[in-house]
Design an enzyme around this catalytic site. Structure first.
Site, short mmCIF file in Angstrom:
data_model
loop_
_atom_site.label_atom_id
_atom_site.label_comp_id
_atom_site.label_asym_id
_atom_site.label_seq_id
_atom_site.Cartn_x
_atom_site.Cartn_y
_atom_site.Cartn_z
N ASP A 1 0.86 -1.19 0.00
CA ASP A 1 0.00 0.00 0.00
C ASP A 1 0.90 1.24 0.00
OD1 ASP A 1 -2.47 1.51 0.18
OD2 ASP A 1 -1.94 1.93 2.25
N SER A 2 0.29 2.38 -0.34
CA SER A 2 1.03 3.64 -0.30
C SER A 2 1.48 3.97 1.13
CB SER A 2 0.13 4.77 -0.81
OG SER A 2 -1.01 4.87 0.03
N GLU B 1 -3.02 9.14 7.85
CA GLU B 1 -1.56 8.95 7.92
C GLU B 1 -0.94 9.82 9.01
OE1 GLU B 1 0.77 7.01 5.95
OE2 GLU B 1 -0.96 5.88 5.22
N CYS C 1 -4.19 -1.48 -2.31
CA CYS C 1 -4.34 -0.05 -2.51
C CYS C 1 -5.16 0.12 -3.79
CB CYS C 1 -2.96 0.59 -2.67
SG CYS C 1 -3.00 2.34 -3.09
N ASN C 2 -6.32 0.74 -3.66
CA ASN C 2 -7.18 0.92 -4.85
C ASN C 2 -6.56 1.86 -5.85
OD1 ASN C 2 -10.10 -0.28 -4.12
ND2 ASN C 2 -9.06 0.42 -2.29
N THR C 3 -5.87 2.87 -5.35
CA THR C 3 -5.27 3.86 -6.24
C THR C 3 -4.22 3.19 -7.11
OG1 THR C 3 -5.65 5.44 -4.46
CG2 THR C 3 -4.24 6.16 -6.26
N CYS D 1 -11.11 2.52 -0.76
CA CYS D 1 -9.73 2.89 -0.40
C CYS D 1 -9.43 2.09 0.86
CB CYS D 1 -9.63 4.39 -0.11
SG CYS D 1 -8.07 4.88 0.66
N THR D 2 -8.27 1.44 0.89
CA THR D 2 -8.00 0.54 2.01
C THR D 2 -7.73 1.29 3.32
OG1 THR D 2 -5.70 0.39 1.27
CG2 THR D 2 -7.20 -1.39 0.61
N HIS D 3 -7.58 2.60 3.25
CA HIS D 3 -7.50 3.37 4.50
C HIS D 3 -8.88 3.53 5.16
CE1 HIS D 3 -3.54 4.62 3.00
NE2 HIS D 3 -3.30 5.24 4.14
N TYR E 1 -0.93 8.57 -2.44
CA TYR E 1 -0.90 8.37 -3.89
C TYR E 1 -2.11 9.02 -4.57
CZ TYR E 1 2.72 4.63 -3.96
OH TYR E 1 3.87 3.90 -3.89
N GLY E 2 -3.19 9.19 -3.80
CA GLY E 2 -4.47 9.56 -4.39
C GLY E 2 -4.52 10.92 -5.04
N1 DGL Z 1 -4.98 2.95 0.55
C1 DGL Z 1 -4.91 3.63 -0.72
C2 DGL Z 1 -6.11 3.23 -1.57
O1 DGL Z 1 -6.70 2.17 -1.31
C3 DGL Z 1 -4.74 5.07 -0.42
C4 DGL Z 1 -4.19 5.84 -1.49
C5 DGL Z 1 -3.44 7.09 -1.15
O2 DGL Z 1 -2.28 6.98 -0.74
O3 DGL Z 1 -4.00 8.17 -1.40
O4 DGL Z 1 -6.48 3.90 -2.50
#
Ligand code: DGL
Length: 269
Positions: free
Chosen positions: A7-8, A162, A70-72, A194-196, A39-40
């Site tokens: 993940d990011s 974060e 991470c979806n992004t 988003c996994t967050h 990353y988003g």
């Molecule tokens: N957990 C990432 C996702 O699922 C977060 C992306 C980010 O860093 O903005 O998209």
């Protein structure tokens, strides 16, 4: 041999945690690219290059299978990496498909033609880059017809998580849910894309109301990984986990320990 989870930053820990609970005999190696999170807000090429480098790192550490938790990254990099060709024996999987299979009431890996499904009005909450990619809508269109998706780009939520600012994260969730409801007053289902966001699941549920079914990825990805590993049993290990970060290892360890409520110790990648 460990399964790589990427993940990011910290969000993929929600997937790792569910995967460890579901698969206690599997070894995992987590890689959080905290130095480059979020990353988003990056463009697709940037996300692709960062994701490619992180996956290469996990492959080099011996992970034959890497989950983009991470979806992004899944939206910007998965298809491109697969089309460019993967090294022999290496696999990379994303997090969209298990979620969409659950939403559309499919068995894992059911690739039959799209069909009508029960849910018609879906709210998608994701990062600005994931929303801009329309990857979720594309994957959904392969599996379902007649589903209306309203997407809300949730700027700021990942940064607040974060940074450990849960008050700001909750306020942002409320305001993003309000914005979504102005566009789609009565969603039947909401996707936390988003996994967050599972870390803010209670805030999403409270703002959405009890009549909205909330789909969150961690358990769904863990279940589909269990199905995959059932067909690839050579990946069983002894339940060990390692944690790598491109950020400040002590700080990232503190935040991860708070979020998962158990000791997590990151090392420099
Ligand atoms: N957990 C990432 C996702 O699922 C977060 C992306 C980010 O860093 O903005 O998209």
């Amino acid at each position: 041999m460990a399964v790589g989870i990427f993940d990011s930053g910290l969000g993929g820990l929600t997937v790792l945690d569910a995967a460890q609970t579901r698969l206690p005999d599997v070894d995992f190696l987590y890689f959080g690219d905290s130095a480059h999170a979020p990353y988003g807000v990056r463009d697709a090429d940037d996300v692709y290059n960062l994701t490619r480098a992180a996956v290469q790192h996990l492959w080099d550490r011996g992970c034959d299978l890497v989950i983009l938790a991470c979806n992004t990254a899944s939206a910007a990099a998965l298809r491109r990496m697969q089309e460019e060709g993967l090294p022999d024996g290496k696999r990379v999987l994303g997090v969209f498909v298990p979620l969409i299979e659950a939403l559309t009431e499919r068995q894992w890996g059911d690739n039959s033609p799209p069909r009508e499904v029960a849910v018609k009005h879906v709210a998608l909450f994701a990062t600005p880059a994931t929303v801009a990619s329309r990857a979720f809508q594309r994957e959904l269109a392969f599996r379902a017809i007649g589903v209306d998706v309203e997407a809300q780009a949730c700027g700021g939520v990942v940064d607040a998580i974060e940074e450990g600012d849960s008050i700001l994260a909750e306020a942002l969730v409320r305001s993003h849910v309000d914005a979504l409801k102005r566009k789609m007053p009565e969603p039947q289902a909401a996707i936390l894309g988003c996994t967050h966001y599972p870390l803010m699941q209670d805030a999403f549920k409270k703002a959405l109301g009890s009549e909205v079914k909330v789909f969150s990825q961690a358990e769904l990805v863990a279940e589909s990984l269990a199905d995959y590993l059932g067909r690839h049993p050579n990946m069983l290990g002894s339940g060990q986990a390692g944690f790598l970060t491109t950020g400040d290892a002590a700080r990232v360890s503190d935040r991860a320990t708070q979020l998962l409520r158990r000791q997590i110790t990151f090392e420099a990648a």
